[in-house]
Write an enzyme that holds these catalytic residues in place. Structure first.
Site, PDB file in Angstrom:
ATOM      1  N   SER A 140       2.467  87.450  29.741  1.00  0.00           N
ATOM      2  CA  SER A 140       3.220  88.477  29.426  1.00  0.00           C
ATOM      3  C   SER A 140       3.775  89.235  30.787  1.00  0.00           C
ATOM      4  CB  SER A 140       2.274  89.330  28.820  1.00  0.00           C
ATOM      5  OG  SER A 140       2.879  90.743  28.525  1.00  0.00           O
ATOM      6  N   TYR A 154      -5.616  94.154  27.985  1.00  0.00           N
ATOM      7  CA  TYR A 154      -4.390  93.186  27.393  1.00  0.00           C
ATOM      8  C   TYR A 154      -3.927  92.621  28.986  1.00  0.00           C
ATOM      9  CZ  TYR A 154      -0.295  91.070  25.586  1.00  0.00           C
ATOM     10  OH  TYR A 154       0.646  90.367  25.264  1.00  0.00           O
TER      11      TYR A 154
END
Length: 248
Positions: A140, A154
């Site tokens: 990501s 995250y």
């Protein structure tokens, strides 16, 4: 050609759309996720549009180590050989650290990093045995820097995935096992539909098209879509924290 592809987390979001686009290109697929009914529906959809391909479905909770190894081996046998494995399964839970939700943060870390490590173990076991294969990690843009509040865990997990991939890539230099890390920016999925501040968000289909193109090219690293996330990634790596904080 990497003809037989396994995708984890294929029942929704980026995994589902990657599977749909690879099916349209004529690839055989091993689809894994916890929701077997959803995988079955996708198999029917894909075979209806591309009747010449093979699609197998495998119920899998990536946080259960034994399942990961058994499902990867089962899919490898079912397809004769897996040529590409895409480590994609993940969740988007999280809370500011120290606010009473360590369970949510731990679940995110376990699913997005520890389970990814287990998937890498299972994939590399298969690829080392035949000295061939393409292992793809879906990281990501959040992996590029530590990030605050609900995405701290995250971002940390995805940074771990990025480091894991780089370590394997270094080991596999000049060998026939290829390691790719894909860094999606904001691509519209159910995971982020509740997030209010999503600058430069891209719709699912074109966003995943850029992911699939980078995977097909077997790039070592790719920030996708390349515009605006290529320049944005370079900026994120060097911008001072106070400025980054104001932007998020």
């Amino acid at each position: 050609m990497r003809r037989n592809i396994l995708i984890t987390g294929a029942s929704a979001g980026l995994g589902e759309e990657m599977a749909r686009q690879f099916a349209a290109k004529g690839y055989n697929l091993a689809l894994t996720a916890r929701r077997e009914d959803r995988l079955a529906a996708l198999r029917e959809e894909f075979l209806g549009r591309s009747p010449g391909i093979t699609v197998t479905i495998h119920k899998l909770d990536v946080t259960v180590d034994e399942q990961v190894f058994s499902v990867f081996r089962e899919a490898d046998q079912a397809h004769g050989q897996l040529d590409r494995i895409i480590v994609n399964a993940g969740i988007g839970k999280g809370a500011p650290v120290g606010t009473g939700r360590p369970d949510a943060n731990r679940e995110t870390l376990m699913t997005n990093f520890i389970a990814a490590f287990t998937q890498a173990e299972a994939a590399m076991e298969l690829f080392r045995a035949r000295n061939a294969g393409h292992l793809v990690f879906i990281a990501s843009a959040a992996a590029l820097r530590g990030l605050p509040k609900t995405i701290t865990a995250y971002a940390a997990a995805k940074a771990g995935v990025s480091s894991l991939a780089e370590g394997l890539r270094m080991e596999m230099l000049n060998k026939p096992i290829t390691i790719s890390t894909i860094y999606p920016g904001y691509i519209r999925t159910a995971m982020n539909e509740h997030v209010k501040n999503t600058p430069m968000i891209v719709d699912t289909v074109p966003g995943v098209q850029s992911m699939v193109a980078a995977i097909e090219a077997e790039k070592a690293k790719a920030y996708v879509p390349s515009w605006p996330w290529g320049p944005a990634a370079r900026f994120m790596k060097v911008v001072p924290l106070p400025i980054l904080k104001r932007m998020i």
